[in-house]
Design a protein around this motif. Sequence first.
Motif, PDB file in Angstrom:
ATOM      1  N   LEU A 139       0.861  -1.188   0.000  1.00  0.00           N
ATOM      2  CA  LEU A 139       0.000   0.000   0.000  1.00  0.00           C
ATOM      3  C   LEU A 139       0.896   1.237   0.000  1.00  0.00           C
ATOM      4  O   LEU A 139       1.658   1.461   0.953  1.00  0.00           O
ATOM      5  CB  LEU A 139      -0.912   0.010   1.231  1.00  0.00           C
ATOM      6  CG  LEU A 139      -1.787  -1.228   1.450  1.00  0.00           C
ATOM      7  CD1 LEU A 139      -2.822  -0.968   2.544  1.00  0.00           C
ATOM      8  CD2 LEU A 139      -2.476  -1.665   0.169  1.00  0.00           C
ATOM      9  N   TYR A 169      -7.335   0.417  11.381  1.00  0.00           N
ATOM     10  CA  TYR A 169      -6.520  -0.631  10.752  1.00  0.00           C
ATOM     11  C   TYR A 169      -7.233  -1.976  10.730  1.00  0.00           C
ATOM     12  O   TYR A 169      -8.220  -2.198  11.445  1.00  0.00           O
ATOM     13  CB  TYR A 169      -5.211  -0.805  11.539  1.00  0.00           C
ATOM     14  CG  TYR A 169      -4.383   0.441  11.619  1.00  0.00           C
ATOM     15  CD1 TYR A 169      -3.564   0.819  10.570  1.00  0.00           C
ATOM     16  CD2 TYR A 169      -4.441   1.266  12.755  1.00  0.00           C
ATOM     17  CE1 TYR A 169      -2.804   1.978  10.637  1.00  0.00           C
ATOM     18  CE2 TYR A 169      -3.685   2.427  12.827  1.00  0.00           C
ATOM     19  CZ  TYR A 169      -2.870   2.781  11.764  1.00  0.00           C
ATOM     20  OH  TYR A 169      -2.126   3.927  11.822  1.00  0.00           O
ATOM     21  N   GLY A 170      -6.643  -2.916   9.952  1.00  0.00           N
ATOM     22  CA  GLY A 170      -6.979  -4.317  10.119  1.00  0.00           C
ATOM     23  C   GLY A 170      -6.220  -4.820  11.343  1.00  0.00           C
ATOM     24  O   GLY A 170      -5.062  -4.457  11.544  1.00  0.00           O
ATOM     25  N   VAL A 200       1.573   3.822   2.851  1.00  0.00           N
ATOM     26  CA  VAL A 200       2.389   3.467   4.015  1.00  0.00           C
ATOM     27  C   VAL A 200       3.849   3.402   3.566  1.00  0.00           C
ATOM     28  O   VAL A 200       4.210   2.574   2.731  1.00  0.00           O
ATOM     29  CB  VAL A 200       1.952   2.094   4.580  1.00  0.00           C
ATOM     30  CG1 VAL A 200       2.756   1.748   5.822  1.00  0.00           C
ATOM     31  CG2 VAL A 200       0.461   2.073   4.876  1.00  0.00           C
ATOM     32  N   THR A 257      -9.039  -7.421   3.976  1.00  0.00           N
ATOM     33  CA  THR A 257      -8.947  -8.131   5.260  1.00  0.00           C
ATOM     34  C   THR A 257     -10.011  -9.220   5.366  1.00  0.00           C
ATOM     35  O   THR A 257      -9.728 -10.333   5.827  1.00  0.00           O
ATOM     36  CB  THR A 257      -9.101  -7.133   6.428  1.00  0.00           C
ATOM     37  OG1 THR A 257      -8.069  -6.147   6.296  1.00  0.00           O
ATOM     38  CG2 THR A 257      -8.962  -7.814   7.777  1.00  0.00           C
ATOM     39  N   ILE A 305      -2.399  -4.602  10.823  1.00  0.00           N
ATOM     40  CA  ILE A 305      -1.891  -4.991   9.503  1.00  0.00           C
ATOM     41  C   ILE A 305      -1.277  -3.736   8.885  1.00  0.00           C
ATOM     42  O   ILE A 305      -1.928  -2.699   8.791  1.00  0.00           O
ATOM     43  CB  ILE A 305      -3.037  -5.534   8.630  1.00  0.00           C
ATOM     44  CG1 ILE A 305      -3.684  -6.746   9.316  1.00  0.00           C
ATOM     45  CG2 ILE A 305      -2.538  -5.884   7.241  1.00  0.00           C
ATOM     46  CD1 ILE A 305      -4.971  -7.231   8.654  1.00  0.00           C
ATOM     47  N   GLU A 322     -11.359  -6.033  10.147  1.00  0.00           N
ATOM     48  CA  GLU A 322     -11.042  -4.691   9.635  1.00  0.00           C
ATOM     49  C   GLU A 322     -11.654  -3.616  10.531  1.00  0.00           C
ATOM     50  O   GLU A 322     -12.855  -3.611  10.782  1.00  0.00           O
ATOM     51  CB  GLU A 322     -11.546  -4.555   8.189  1.00  0.00           C
ATOM     52  CG  GLU A 322     -11.202  -3.236   7.505  1.00  0.00           C
ATOM     53  CD  GLU A 322      -9.707  -3.050   7.222  1.00  0.00           C
ATOM     54  OE1 GLU A 322      -8.946  -4.026   7.300  1.00  0.00           O
ATOM     55  OE2 GLU A 322      -9.314  -1.909   6.959  1.00  0.00           O
ATOM     56  N   LYS A 323     -10.803  -2.727  11.001  1.00  0.00           N
ATOM     57  CA  LYS A 323     -11.184  -1.518  11.738  1.00  0.00           C
ATOM     58  C   LYS A 323     -12.145  -1.771  12.912  1.00  0.00           C
ATOM     59  O   LYS A 323     -13.240  -1.181  12.986  1.00  0.00           O
ATOM     60  CB  LYS A 323     -11.774  -0.481  10.783  1.00  0.00           C
ATOM     61  CG  LYS A 323     -10.775  -0.071   9.693  1.00  0.00           C
ATOM     62  CD  LYS A 323     -11.202   1.121   8.888  1.00  0.00           C
ATOM     63  CE  LYS A 323     -10.121   1.587   7.944  1.00  0.00           C
ATOM     64  NZ  LYS A 323      -9.765   0.721   6.824  1.00  0.00           N
TER      65      LYS A 323
HETATM   66  C1  G1P Z   1      -5.871  -0.445   4.759  1.00  0.00           C
HETATM   67  C2  G1P Z   1      -6.243  -1.875   5.160  1.00  0.00           C
HETATM   68  C3  G1P Z   1      -5.997  -2.094   6.648  1.00  0.00           C
HETATM   69  C4  G1P Z   1      -4.560  -1.758   6.987  1.00  0.00           C
HETATM   70  C5  G1P Z   1      -4.242  -0.330   6.557  1.00  0.00           C
HETATM   71  C6  G1P Z   1      -2.763  -0.024   6.746  1.00  0.00           C
HETATM   72  O1  G1P Z   1      -6.788   0.434   5.353  1.00  0.00           O
HETATM   73  O2  G1P Z   1      -7.589  -2.112   4.832  1.00  0.00           O
HETATM   74  O3  G1P Z   1      -6.262  -3.436   6.988  1.00  0.00           O
HETATM   75  O4  G1P Z   1      -4.351  -1.903   8.372  1.00  0.00           O
HETATM   76  O5  G1P Z   1      -4.550  -0.135   5.161  1.00  0.00           O
HETATM   77  O6  G1P Z   1      -2.525   1.321   6.550  1.00  0.00           O
HETATM   78  P1  G1P Z   1      -7.003   1.961   4.805  1.00  0.00           P
HETATM   79  O7  G1P Z   1      -5.887   2.771   5.381  1.00  0.00           O
HETATM   80  O8  G1P Z   1      -6.938   1.879   3.316  1.00  0.00           O
HETATM   81  O9  G1P Z   1      -8.332   2.377   5.311  1.00  0.00           O
END
Ligand code: G1P
Length: 271
Positions: free
Chosen positions: A131, A171-172, A134, A232, A204, A191-192
């Motif tokens: 991602l 987060y997950g 991050v 997730t 995660i 998730e969250k």
């Molecule tokens: C996504 C994932 C989540 C993870 C996170 C990390 O969430 O769905 O599981 O912990 O990235 O940054 P988002 O930030 O897209 O809502």
Amino acid sequence: MKTIRKAVLPVAGFGTRILPATKSIPKEMLPVVDRPALQYVVDEATEAGIEHIVFVTGRNKGAIEDYFDRAYELEASLHLKQKTELLAELESKLPLPGSASFVRQQAPLGLGHAIWCAREVIGDEPFAVLLPDVLIQAEPGCLKQMVNCYTKTGGNVIAVDAVPGDQTDKYGIITPKSQNGNIYEMSAMVEKPAPADAPSNLKITGRYILQPEIFKFLEQQKPGAGNEIQLTDAMAALMETSPFFALQYEGQDYDLQNRIFRSRLRLCHDP
Ligand code: G1P
């Protein structure tokens, strides 16, 4: 065991948390020190042995494709001015011909849906997901640490790290079952979750090694948290039939959107 050759980078998101900076510039292209944020993530993937990157893009993300292409006018101009170092640097960042693919996610239906959009290019082999929101400072890089873990464990591997108890809803979060050094086996992930419902404080972190079976689950996945198709949730289903590990990696992650947001705030408030 199949090696991890391909990685998916979902870059379709709007970056609404840092508007208006992202109104006309993809958030992934915002500079961090001397390069676009996305370059750090691509470098992390390359260090881990990734040979082909699938960018899942959306409308208004053309700057990303242009960044990974030649810029003939610019190169000609640098050539005329004999700026050979700059030219060499541009050249070094160009992907090998054919080693980057761009797939459109036509609607923002969630991270799980974005990854599913890459299924035809990934095919029937395990792959990585990074991602680009991050950024992870680590030596070796986080994905490289995960690939090292995968060569021992096989299966699926995700990176995890501790998060303050009041932030689980961002987060997950995993439910660890057993621990061997810095590797966890899990019984679930969610998730969250609200802090009161969180099964642990291990989040995660945005780096994944997944078996291609994940696509079958993503195809059927119903919307979850935030009414989005969540990666997730599909991973939690895959976990029933495919070995899954969480690696507590060594390093520090930074949320691109929060960091920039905070430094902007600081700039605004500094006299
Ligand atoms: C996504 C994932 C989540 C993870 C996170 C990390 O969430 O769905 O599981 O912990 O990235 O940054 P988002 O930030 O897209 O809502």
